[in-house]
Motif scaffolding. Structure first.
Motif, short mmCIF file in Angstrom:
data_model
loop_
_atom_site.label_atom_id
_atom_site.label_comp_id
_atom_site.label_asym_id
_atom_site.label_seq_id
_atom_site.Cartn_x
_atom_site.Cartn_y
_atom_site.Cartn_z
N GLU A 37 0.87 -1.16 -0.03
CA GLU A 37 0.13 -0.04 -0.01
C GLU A 37 0.77 1.12 0.07
OE1 GLU A 37 -0.52 -1.80 4.15
OE2 GLU A 37 -0.18 -2.61 2.21
N ILE A 38 2.08 1.30 0.33
CA ILE A 38 3.01 2.23 0.34
C ILE A 38 3.04 2.82 -1.20
CG2 ILE A 38 5.47 3.02 0.14
CD1 ILE A 38 5.69 1.67 2.82
N TRP A 39 2.89 2.10 -2.09
CA TRP A 39 3.20 2.36 -3.68
C TRP A 39 1.99 2.85 -4.04
CZ3 TRP A 39 8.14 2.54 -4.21
CH2 TRP A 39 8.85 1.54 -3.30
N ARG A 40 1.01 2.91 -3.17
CA ARG A 40 -0.44 3.41 -3.65
C ARG A 40 -0.90 4.77 -2.92
NH1 ARG A 40 -1.74 -2.15 -3.31
NH2 ARG A 40 -2.77 -2.02 -1.22
N LEU A 41 0.24 5.24 -2.12
CA LEU A 41 -0.05 6.59 -1.53
C LEU A 41 0.21 7.54 -2.46
CD1 LEU A 41 1.91 5.87 1.72
CD2 LEU A 41 -0.64 5.88 1.66
N SER A 42 -1.08 8.31 -2.86
CA SER A 42 -0.94 9.05 -3.96
C SER A 42 -0.39 10.65 -3.75
CB SER A 42 -2.50 9.23 -4.53
OG SER A 42 -3.27 9.82 -3.40
N ILE B 69 7.74 1.37 -9.39
CA ILE B 69 7.96 2.56 -8.40
C ILE B 69 6.61 3.50 -8.58
CG2 ILE B 69 9.40 4.62 -7.88
CD1 ILE B 69 11.64 2.85 -8.78
N SER B 70 6.07 3.94 -7.42
CA SER B 70 4.92 4.88 -7.61
C SER B 70 5.18 6.16 -8.67
CB SER B 70 4.57 5.41 -6.23
OG SER B 70 3.54 6.51 -5.95
N PRO B 71 4.41 6.47 -9.39
CA PRO B 71 4.66 7.64 -10.27
C PRO B 71 4.82 8.83 -9.50
CG PRO B 71 2.27 6.83 -10.68
CD PRO B 71 2.96 5.92 -9.66
N THR B 72 4.20 9.27 -8.31
CA THR B 72 4.47 10.47 -7.59
C THR B 72 5.71 10.72 -6.99
OG1 THR B 72 3.34 9.48 -5.61
CG2 THR B 72 1.65 10.29 -7.23
N LEU B 73 6.32 9.72 -6.85
CA LEU B 73 7.76 9.72 -6.06
C LEU B 73 8.69 10.60 -6.86
CD1 LEU B 73 8.41 6.18 -4.55
CD2 LEU B 73 7.89 8.40 -3.30
N LEU C 92 15.60 -5.06 -11.57
CA LEU C 92 15.18 -3.73 -11.29
C LEU C 92 13.95 -3.42 -11.57
CD1 LEU C 92 18.69 -1.98 -12.83
CD2 LEU C 92 18.05 -2.47 -10.29
N PRO C 93 13.15 -2.68 -10.96
CA PRO C 93 11.75 -2.08 -11.29
C PRO C 93 11.87 -1.36 -12.17
CG PRO C 93 12.83 -0.67 -9.41
CD PRO C 93 13.84 -1.86 -9.81
N SER C 94 10.59 -1.27 -12.88
CA SER C 94 10.37 -0.52 -14.11
C SER C 94 9.82 0.82 -13.65
CB SER C 94 9.55 -1.11 -15.24
OG SER C 94 8.03 -1.49 -14.40
N ASP D 226 4.49 8.20 -16.63
CA ASP D 226 4.24 9.52 -16.09
C ASP D 226 5.29 9.75 -14.59
OD1 ASP D 226 2.84 7.87 -14.50
OD2 ASP D 226 0.87 9.10 -14.34
N SER D 227 6.22 9.11 -14.50
CA SER D 227 7.09 9.09 -13.33
C SER D 227 7.65 10.61 -13.23
CB SER D 227 8.05 7.98 -13.55
OG SER D 227 9.15 8.19 -12.48
#
Length: 710
Positions: free
Chosen positions: A316-321, A340-344, A358-360, A364-365
């Motif tokens: 759920e960390i990756w879903r923190l908008s 990786i969350s796009p908002t980071l 490695l992650p992708s 819109d990162s």
């Protein structure tokens, strides 16, 4: 008669009342005049203690001006014409705070922040019973917080941060029932946090960070239900984070970093659903990230770094908008990263136990900073590098993993990249020439300790902004490119004004730290990383001569060409590299003498030319002679600091000295013996010849008679 008495009584009473009213007015007028005069004198006394006023802000405060309510920074009440607000903030004032401030009895607000006031806070300030706000932050006040402040029971704001105050926070702090803002950050306060502070139930901001406070967080912290900002960072606090902290439903910011807190992160913390900033790094916290962290829907900054946390990252960390910065480095987290969350904008996961590929990155990162170094990632760079839409990232750290394969050719949208760390992997192939063409903004390129082979591509010379180029410990061959003099920063053609390598984010500045090898050792560079200038090509198979063009890199501080197959002489103009602090040419096949210009390198603190074919005298210079013999062994050098003197070079010309002195006083026995032998041989040669040859004998005596007659 009675009517007359009544009339007389009324008249008398009226006269008495009139006199009383007149007298009262005179008293009040006199008191007001006395009060205003006292305020004026107090203000002038305050000015007299201020020795520096660079902006001329207090020019209007003078004896000739009687209307002090018109003076700059002074606000008076309209009714009594008494000083109620005094604002001298941000004026660069230098001096001490006069005790006369205690005479401004109507004062409600004091703003003296962001100046250079020193000395102690005068205890007379405790006479200001009407005081509601006291702002003295960002000065140089010393001493204890005056105990007389407890008399200011109407205080709502007490801001004494960023001074040099000492002593303890006393129990009387809990008597301020109306206090909503308390900031004592960045002082030298000691002792514990008094339990009475939990009586301040109206507190909205509590900032005690950057002190030397010890002990635990008070148990009754949960009663401070109005608290929205709670900062205790950078102290020496210990114990567990109390579960009662979960009662602070209005909490927006919690900073407990850099203490010695132990135990688990309390599960109740997830009740603080309004949290925007959570900083618990640099403690001794254990266990896992609590379940339910997804309830932090407002969270923009999460830092749990430098603890002993384990387990995986909750999905759920990756879903923190709204999450923009996530720092979990220096823990024992495990698992794979799929995306990786796009908002980071900033992600730090280094020094953990993450594995897999490695992650992708999403199309819109917003990522600018990515650090996945010192983990167990495997496989190719392709999954990360060749993601679509990447165009904002400026720093990538992937060092010390188990990545393999070649560097893929899909970097078209990485044009903003300033630092690339791929060191300590199993990458192979040639160094792609297009790096110098597509990644022209690079300041740091670290490919150290991989399996790259082939020549160093000349296209790297297009990296004019580069400050750190580390290609050491590979299998590179060929010559060192002569075009390295195109490096504008290293040559001094382009100024470098960035002391720090940092990024500005919404919640502050993120400072980059990285391990670099300089002066023969590996050190972490952070606050001065932006000033490091380094060229390391050591431990390869490079051959040929050291190009003289390297000597134009006047701003280079570290040059390491050791453990290659370089030949020829050290360039004579090596002394032009005046900024050199570390210089290593050891274990090559260099020949000739050490250039005399080396003696002009006054900043050298690490120097090594051992195990070459160098000859002759070591140049004399302050720095060169300070190194030990190990820096020169394995050559045919002589002179200090080596023990073998240059005997042949130092032997005096005795012939010239003898000529000047008129000859030597010593007997030359060789010459004497030669003359004697010549005389004996010549004499007996003539005698024997005359005895054996009759005709020679007759001729000799005839000649002798003629000489006698003459």
């Amino acid at each position: 008669m009675s009517a007359k008495c009544l009339l007389f009584s009324q008249s008398f009473l009226f006269i008495i009342l009139m006199h009383f009213a007149t007298f009262s007015k005179l008293i009040n007028t006199s008191g007001a005049q006395s009060g205003t005069s006292g305020d004026r004198l107090a203000l002038l006394a305050i000015k007299s203690m201020i020795k520096g006023d660079p902006q001329g802000f207090l020019t209007s405060w003078n004896h000739s001006s009687t209307d002090f309510c018109q003076w700059q920074g002074v606000t008076c009440s309209p009714r009594h014409q008494r000083v109620t607000h005094l604002n001298l903030s941000n004026r660069g004032l230098i001096g001490t705070l006069s005790p006369s401030v205690g005479n401004l009895s109507f004062l409600r607000v004091i703003w003296f922040s962001n100046n250079s006031f020193s000395g102690e806070i005068p205890p007379e300030i405790g006479r200001l019973f009407r005081l509601r706000e006291l702002h003295l932050r960002n000065n140089s006040f010393t001493g204890n917080i005056p105990a007389t402040l407890m008399n200011c029971s109407n205080l709502q704001v007490l801001n004494l941060g960023n001074n040099n105050l000492v002593g303890k926070i006393h129990d009387w702090i809990g008597s301020f029932s109306m206090l909503s803002f308390l900031s004592l950050y960045e002082n030298i306060l000691q002792g514990g946090i008094p339990a009475t502070i939990t009586n301040c139930t109206n507190l909205q901001v509590l900032d005690l960070g950057l002190n030397n406070l010890v002990g635990k967080i008070p148990d009754g912290i949960g009663s401070m239900s109005m608290l929205s900002i709670f900062r205790l960072h950078d102290n020496i606090l210990q114990g567990r984070i109390p579960p009662e902290i979960g009662h602070l439903f209005r909490l927006r910011e919690l900073r407990l970093r850099n203490n010695s807190f132990t135990g688990n992160i309390p599960a109740t913390i997830t009740n603080c659903s309004n949290l925007q900033i959570l900083r618990l790094g640099y403690n001794n916290l254990v266990g896992k990230i609590p379940d339910g962290i997804g309830s932090f829907s407002m969270l923009s900054y999460l830092a749990l770094n430098d603890n002993i946390l384990e387990g995986g990252i909750p999905p759920e960390i990756w879903r923190l908008s709204r999450l923009q910065e996530l720092y979990l480095h220096n823990n024992s987290f495990t698992g794979n990263l799929l995306s990786i969350s796009p908002t980071l904008r900033s992600l730090g996961l280094s020094f953990n136990n993450f594995g897999g590929e490695l992650p992708s990155l999403t199309n819109d990162s917003a990522l600018i900073f990515l650090d996945l170094s010192d983990n167990y990632f495997v496989g190719s760079l392709h999954n990360l590098v060749c993601s679509n839409g990447v165009n904002t990232i400026e720093l990538v750290e992937l060092g010390n993993n188990q990545l393999s394969g070649v560097i893929p050719e899909c970097w078209e949208k990485w044009s903003s990249l300033k630092a690339l760390f791929l060191d300590g992997n199993n990458l192979s192939g040639i160094i792609p020439p297009w790096i110098g063409i597509k990644l022209t903004m690079l300041k740091i390129l670290n490919l150290r300790s991989n399996n790259f082979y082939g020549n160093i591509p000349n296209q790297l010379c297009y990296l004019s902004h580069v400050q750190v180029l580390d290609l050491a410990h590979n299998n590179l061959s060929g010559n060192i490119p002569r075009c390295f003099n195109n490096f504008s920063v290293l040559s001094g053609k382009e100024a470098n004004s960035e002391v720090q390598f940092s990024f500005n984010f919404t919640n502050g500045i993120f400072l980059v730290h990285h391990l670099l090898v300089m002066k023969g050792r590996e050190d972490t560079y952070g606050s001065i990383l932006g000033l490091v200038t380094l060229l390391d090509l050591s431990s390869n198979n490079l051959s040929g001569q050291i190009p003289s063009e390297l000597t134009t890199l006047h701003k280079l501080k570290s040059l390491n060409l050791s453990r290659n197959q370089l030949t020829g002489k050290i360039p004579n103009k090596i002394g032009d590299m005046k900024s050199l602090e570390s210089f290593d040419l050891s274990v090559n096949y260099l020949s000739g003498e050490l250039p005399m210009s080396l003696s002009g390198l006054n900043f050298l603190s690490s120097f090594n030319v051992s195990y070459n074919n160098l000859t002759g005298r070591i140049p004399k210079g302050t720095q060169i002679q300070s190194f030990n013999e190990s820096s020169f062994i394995g050559n045919k050098l002589c002179g200090a600091p080596l023990t073998n003197d240059c005997v042949h070079d130092d032997k005096p010309d005795t012939t010239s000295n003898q000529k000047k002195d008129g000859g030597s006083h010593k007997v030359d026995w060789g010459l004497i013996i030669s003359i004697a032998l010549g005389f004996i041989i010549g004499f007996w040669g003539i005698v024997v010849s005359l005895m054996l040859n009759r005709s020679w004998r007759i001729t000799y005596f005839h000649l002798l008679k003629k000489l006698i007659k003459v």
